[in-house]
Write a protein that holds these residues in place. Structure first.
Motif, PDB file in Angstrom:
ATOM      1  N   LEU A 108       7.267  -6.777   2.768  1.00 18.22           N
ATOM      2  CA  LEU A 108       6.221  -6.016   3.455  1.00 18.22           C
ATOM      3  C   LEU A 108       5.614  -6.842   4.582  1.00 18.22           C
ATOM      4  CD1 LEU A 108       4.447  -4.470   0.333  1.00 18.22           C
ATOM      5  CD2 LEU A 108       5.373  -3.161   2.257  1.00 18.22           C
ATOM      6  N   HIS A 109       5.324  -8.094   4.279  1.00 18.32           N
ATOM      7  CA  HIS A 109       4.732  -8.993   5.284  1.00 18.32           C
ATOM      8  C   HIS A 109       5.682  -9.132   6.480  1.00 18.32           C
ATOM      9  CE1 HIS A 109       2.938 -12.523   7.082  1.00 18.32           C
ATOM     10  NE2 HIS A 109       4.066 -13.194   6.901  1.00 18.32           N
ATOM     11  N   GLU A 110       6.949  -9.364   6.188  1.00 17.01           N
ATOM     12  CA  GLU A 110       7.929  -9.533   7.276  1.00 17.01           C
ATOM     13  C   GLU A 110       8.132  -8.231   8.062  1.00 17.01           C
ATOM     14  OE1 GLU A 110      10.196 -12.946   4.643  1.00 17.01           O
ATOM     15  OE2 GLU A 110      11.015 -10.924   4.732  1.00 17.01           O
ATOM     16  N   GLY A 111       7.853  -7.108   7.392  1.00 14.32           N
ATOM     17  CA  GLY A 111       8.022  -5.808   8.061  1.00 14.32           C
ATOM     18  C   GLY A 111       6.776  -5.372   8.822  1.00 14.32           C
ATOM     19  N   GLY A 112       5.740  -6.215   8.822  1.00 17.38           N
ATOM     20  CA  GLY A 112       4.561  -5.899   9.640  1.00 17.38           C
ATOM     21  C   GLY A 112       3.439  -5.211   8.893  1.00 17.38           C
ATOM     22  N   ALA A 113       3.419  -5.302   7.561  1.00 17.22           N
ATOM     23  CA  ALA A 113       2.266  -4.778   6.814  1.00 17.22           C
ATOM     24  C   ALA A 113       1.283  -5.924   6.590  1.00 17.22           C
ATOM     25  CB  ALA A 113       2.722  -4.204   5.480  1.00 17.22           C
ATOM     26  N   GLU A 114       0.021  -5.536   6.348  1.00 15.61           N
ATOM     27  CA  GLU A 114      -0.984  -6.561   6.010  1.00 15.61           C
ATOM     28  C   GLU A 114      -1.072  -6.575   4.480  1.00 15.61           C
ATOM     29  OE1 GLU A 114      -5.733  -7.232   6.371  1.00 15.61           O
ATOM     30  OE2 GLU A 114      -4.823  -5.766   7.725  1.00 15.61           O
ATOM     31  N   VAL A 115      -0.651  -7.683   3.892  1.00 15.91           N
ATOM     32  CA  VAL A 115      -0.426  -7.678   2.443  1.00 15.91           C
ATOM     33  C   VAL A 115      -1.355  -8.637   1.712  1.00 15.91           C
ATOM     34  CG1 VAL A 115       1.346  -7.992   0.651  1.00 15.91           C
ATOM     35  CG2 VAL A 115       2.041  -7.378   2.947  1.00 15.91           C
ATOM     36  N   THR A 164       2.239   3.664  -5.438  1.00 12.63           N
ATOM     37  CA  THR A 164       3.632   3.834  -5.868  1.00 12.63           C
ATOM     38  C   THR A 164       4.052   2.613  -6.680  1.00 12.63           C
ATOM     39  OG1 THR A 164       4.295   2.921  -3.733  1.00 12.63           O
ATOM     40  CG2 THR A 164       4.461   5.322  -3.981  1.00 12.63           C
ATOM     41  N   HIS A 165       5.158   2.775  -7.394  1.00 15.08           N
ATOM     42  CA  HIS A 165       5.767   1.658  -8.120  1.00 15.08           C
ATOM     43  C   HIS A 165       6.884   1.105  -7.238  1.00 15.08           C
ATOM     44  CE1 HIS A 165       8.172  -0.329 -11.315  1.00 15.08           C
ATOM     45  NE2 HIS A 165       7.004  -0.433 -11.933  1.00 15.08           N
ATOM     46  N   THR A 166       7.224  -0.164  -7.436  1.00 21.50           N
ATOM     47  CA  THR A 166       8.279  -0.752  -6.589  1.00 21.50           C
ATOM     48  C   THR A 166       9.572   0.067  -6.649  1.00 21.50           C
ATOM     49  OG1 THR A 166       8.719  -2.264  -8.420  1.00 21.50           O
ATOM     50  CG2 THR A 166       7.493  -3.164  -6.555  1.00 21.50           C
ATOM     51  N   THR A 167       9.846   0.700  -7.802  1.00 25.61           N
ATOM     52  CA  THR A 167      11.102   1.465  -7.907  1.00 25.61           C
ATOM     53  C   THR A 167      11.088   2.735  -7.061  1.00 25.61           C
ATOM     54  OG1 THR A 167      10.219   2.554  -9.852  1.00 25.61           O
ATOM     55  CG2 THR A 167      11.743   0.763 -10.253  1.00 25.61           C
ATOM     56  N   ASP A 168       9.913   3.103  -6.538  1.00 29.16           N
ATOM     57  CA  ASP A 168       9.848   4.322  -5.730  1.00 29.16           C
ATOM     58  C   ASP A 168      10.361   4.085  -4.313  1.00 29.16           C
ATOM     59  OD1 ASP A 168       8.669   5.758  -7.792  1.00 29.16           O
ATOM     60  OD2 ASP A 168       6.663   5.050  -7.263  1.00 29.16           O
ATOM     61  N   HIS A 169      10.662   2.822  -3.993  1.00 27.06           N
ATOM     62  CA  HIS A 169      10.981   2.513  -2.592  1.00 27.06           C
ATOM     63  C   HIS A 169      12.399   2.014  -2.398  1.00 27.06           C
ATOM     64  CE1 HIS A 169       6.828   2.841  -1.147  1.00 27.06           C
ATOM     65  NE2 HIS A 169       6.528   2.475  -2.385  1.00 27.06           N
ATOM     66  N   ARG A 170      13.023   2.575  -1.398  1.00 29.67           N
ATOM     67  CA  ARG A 170      14.313   2.064  -0.955  1.00 29.67           C
ATOM     68  C   ARG A 170      14.088   1.210   0.298  1.00 29.67           C
ATOM     69  NH1 ARG A 170      18.541  -0.379  -0.654  1.00 29.67           N
ATOM     70  NH2 ARG A 170      20.303   0.366   0.529  1.00 29.67           N
ATOM     71  N   ASP A 171      13.074   1.626   1.097  1.00 28.40           N
ATOM     72  CA  ASP A 171      12.836   0.920   2.353  1.00 28.40           C
ATOM     73  C   ASP A 171      11.332   0.702   2.523  1.00 28.40           C
ATOM     74  OD1 ASP A 171      12.771  -0.130   4.846  1.00 28.40           O
ATOM     75  OD2 ASP A 171      14.027   1.415   5.771  1.00 28.40           O
ATOM     76  N   LEU A 172      10.899  -0.541   2.365  1.00 33.69           N
ATOM     77  CA  LEU A 172       9.466  -0.831   2.426  1.00 33.69           C
ATOM     78  C   LEU A 172       8.911  -0.751   3.849  1.00 33.69           C
ATOM     79  CD1 LEU A 172       9.342  -3.683  -0.233  1.00 33.69           C
ATOM     80  CD2 LEU A 172       8.217  -1.453  -0.402  1.00 33.69           C
ATOM     81  N   ARG A 173       9.809  -0.577   4.816  1.00 30.19           N
ATOM     82  CA  ARG A 173       9.316  -0.480   6.197  1.00 30.19           C
ATOM     83  C   ARG A 173       8.523   0.800   6.431  1.00 30.19           C
ATOM     84  NH1 ARG A 173      14.979  -2.227   8.704  1.00 30.19           N
ATOM     85  NH2 ARG A 173      15.498  -0.733   7.083  1.00 30.19           N
ATOM     86  N   THR A 174       8.569   1.735   5.466  1.00 27.42           N
ATOM     87  CA  THR A 174       7.730   2.932   5.600  1.00 27.42           C
ATOM     88  C   THR A 174       6.242   2.548   5.522  1.00 27.42           C
ATOM     89  OG1 THR A 174       7.943   3.271   3.240  1.00 27.42           O
ATOM     90  CG2 THR A 174       9.409   4.575   4.626  1.00 27.42           C
ATOM     91  N   LEU A 175       5.955   1.319   5.062  1.00 23.89           N
ATOM     92  CA  LEU A 175       4.554   0.889   4.952  1.00 23.89           C
ATOM     93  C   LEU A 175       4.150  -0.069   6.087  1.00 23.89           C
ATOM     94  CD1 LEU A 175       4.441   0.397   1.067  1.00 23.89           C
ATOM     95  CD2 LEU A 175       3.419   2.260   2.376  1.00 23.89           C
ATOM     96  N   THR A 176       5.002  -0.171   7.084  1.00 24.24           N
ATOM     97  CA  THR A 176       4.709  -1.031   8.241  1.00 24.24           C
ATOM     98  C   THR A 176       3.372  -0.643   8.873  1.00 24.24           C
ATOM     99  OG1 THR A 176       7.034  -1.395   8.705  1.00 24.24           O
ATOM    100  CG2 THR A 176       5.536  -1.698  10.557  1.00 24.24           C
ATOM    101  N   GLY A 177       2.579  -1.667   9.190  1.00 28.18           N
ATOM    102  CA  GLY A 177       1.303  -1.421   9.868  1.00 28.18           C
ATOM    103  C   GLY A 177       0.170  -1.066   8.914  1.00 28.18           C
ATOM    104  N   LYS A 178       0.483  -0.928   7.619  1.00 24.68           N
ATOM    105  CA  LYS A 178      -0.563  -0.549   6.662  1.00 24.68           C
ATOM    106  C   LYS A 178      -1.108  -1.772   5.928  1.00 24.68           C
ATOM    107  CE  LYS A 178       0.670   4.102   6.251  1.00 24.68           C
ATOM    108  NZ  LYS A 178       0.853   5.297   5.557  1.00 24.68           N
ATOM    109  N   ARG A 179      -2.316  -1.584   5.389  1.00 28.72           N
ATOM    110  CA  ARG A 179      -2.854  -2.638   4.523  1.00 28.72           C
ATOM    111  C   ARG A 179      -2.412  -2.292   3.098  1.00 28.72           C
ATOM    112  NH1 ARG A 179      -5.639  -6.644   2.972  1.00 28.72           N
ATOM    113  NH2 ARG A 179      -7.260  -6.505   1.398  1.00 28.72           N
TER     114      ARG A 179
END
Ligand SMILES: Cc1cc2nc3c(=O)[nH]c(=O)nc-3n(C[C@H](O)[C@H](O)[C@H](O)COP(=O)(O)OP(=O)(O)OC[C@H]3O[C@@H](n4cnc5c(N)ncnc54)[C@H](O)[C@@H]3O)c2cc1C
Length: 404
Positions: free
Chosen positions: A190-197, A158-173
């Motif tokens: 993303l990092h603060e929300g618990g994704a591996e970035v 996705t592009h950054t503009t596709d997201h309103r809430d990056l927490r949908t990617l929590t737990g993902k790499r």
């Protein structure tokens, strides 16, 4: 039906500011369309802060009464720089309620030539004519997805503009591609929300704004010298900032100088306050993506050094490429009639295209009026230029004066 004098399409900072200014013109019939601040609300991530300085975050209005300070005083909201996204959205909506209370929130579905100027069709089928049209619909249509990522599903890229809430990617790499503010801030969120970035950046280093040299310069300089070097519009480094704040001056410089200054003023960079937040996020510098392929529910990315990464998702912080033919509401004959360079309309005074009576504000105006037009702080110049152009000029085709 008699055509209206001017229609403004777009209710972001540029459309709202233009409307606030044009409303001061006696006898001008004006219609304004768009959902107020929708790009900021839908295409920027929750938790984001604005990069621009306080003075550069004000939406210009004719008597300077609709300021961030006035909004704070009236709403009781207190905030400072960096300005949080949700407060800026509220400010923009407050501005709209004061300056453009009769905003029509319908989308403009189609604009084409008409013997009386332009014919506009709204989303619900209403049709009307307008002698002049001012387009201020922003950059949402210009999100740049590098070709190697095309064809992959939005579950993977996705592009950054596709997201309103990056927490949908929590737990993902997640691999974030890019080295500008949007990529870097998304990486932090993303990092603060618990994704591996991991951030992959083509440039050999990250340019941090308000870095050591700039801070020292700011501290050592007295207020007078600082104001001499940096304009309140806050676009560009010391000295160049004053040229960027004056599009009429910038336009007189040779094109190759304009391009050089523009490049220097808008190179990818991140706010200083992101450094600490990204301390634990790996950043691969000087690397570009060679190939990408879907592998089951994951995506395999090969970099130009031969190394490979597997991720659950790739987030493109790859910015925007202006190309007005991507505005799907413009009739193809209209687009073909507008003189353009590299997707940008070539604009004359009043930000008017080669089609009389058709204007573009915001990022599409940047080729002709410089990078100031890409930022909120350009609203003052753009709105004043419009007023100057409209005052006393003849309207296209019908020969009547706009203002008697
Ligand atoms: C992640 C990110 C962070 C940014 N941070 C900053 C910052 O800190 N400071 C800064 O100055 N700039 C920032 N920018 C740049 C910012 O996008 C511009 O400054 C600003 O949005 C320009 O305003 P605009 O009015 O041209 O467009 P927008 O704000 O995009 O507004 C466009 C308007 O047009 C309307 N519209 C679109 N299509 C139609 C249609 N067919 N009919 C009717 N209405 C329509 C929309 O509903 C919206 O109201 C940032 C951009 C991004 C992507």
């Amino acid at each position: 039906m008699t055509p209206c004098d001017v229609s403004i399409v777009g209710a972001g900072p540029y459309g709202l500011s233009a409307a606030a200014h044009l409303r001061t013109v006696k006898g001008l019939e004006l219609r304004v369309f768009g959902e107020p601040m929708s790009f900021w609300d839908r295409s920027m991530p929750v938790g984001m802060f604005l990069r621009s300085a306080w003075t550069a975050t004000q939406i210009a209005n004719p008597n300077s009464s609709l300021t961030l300070e006035a909004f704070q005083a009236e709403s009781g909201n207190h905030f400072e720089t960096p300005v949080p996204l949700d407060h800026f959205i509220q400010y923009g909506r407050w501005y709209q309620s004061r300056a453009v209370p009769d905003l029509d929130q319908r989308r403009v579905a189609h604009i084409e030539f008409d013997p009386r100027g332009f014919r506009l069709t709204l989303q619900d089928g209403e049709v009307f004519s307008s002698r002049r049209v001012i387009i201020a619909v922003g950059i949402a249509s210009f999100a740049w997805r590098p070709p190697e990522f095309q064809g992959l599903p939005s579950s993977l890229v996705t592009h950054t503009t596709d997201h309103r809430d990056l927490r949908t990617l929590t737990g993902k790499r997640v691999l974030v591609v890019g080295s500008g503010q949007s990529a870097l801030e998304s990486g932090a969120l993303l990092h603060e929300g618990g994704a591996e970035v991991e951030i992959i950046a083509r440039s050999g280093r990250i340019h941090w704004l308000q870095g050591w040299a700039s801070k020292t310069l700011h501290r050592r300089l007295g207020t007078f010298t600082r104001q001499l070097l940096y304009a309140p519009t806050d676009v560009g480094p010391a000295g160049i900032s004053q040229i960027m704040a004056r599009p009429d001056l910038l336009r007189r410089l040779p094109r190759r100088v304009q391009d050089k200054l523009r490049k220097r003023s808008t190179r990818p960079a991140g706010s200083r306050w992101l450094v600490e937040r990204l301390r634990e996020v790996p950043i691969s510098l000087g690397r570009s993506v060679a190939s990408v392929a879907a592998e089951g529910e994951q995506v395999k990315v090969r970099l130009d050094d031969g190394s490979e990464r597997k991720a659950d998702h790739v987030l493109l912080g790859t910015g925007f490429h202006v190309d007005i033919s991507k505005y799907d509401f413009l009739a193809p004959e209209l687009v073909q009639s507008i003189r353009c360079y590299n997707g940008y309309p070539l604009l004359k005074e009043g930000l008017e295209t080669s089609v009389p009576g058709l204007h573009f504000l915001g990022a599409p105006a940047a080729w002709s009026f410089g990078p100031l037009m890409q930022f909120v702080s350009g609203t003052g110049y753009a709105s004043r230029a419009l007023i100057r152009c409209l005052a006393g000029t003849k309207l296209p085709r019908n020969g009547h004066e706009v203002f008697s």
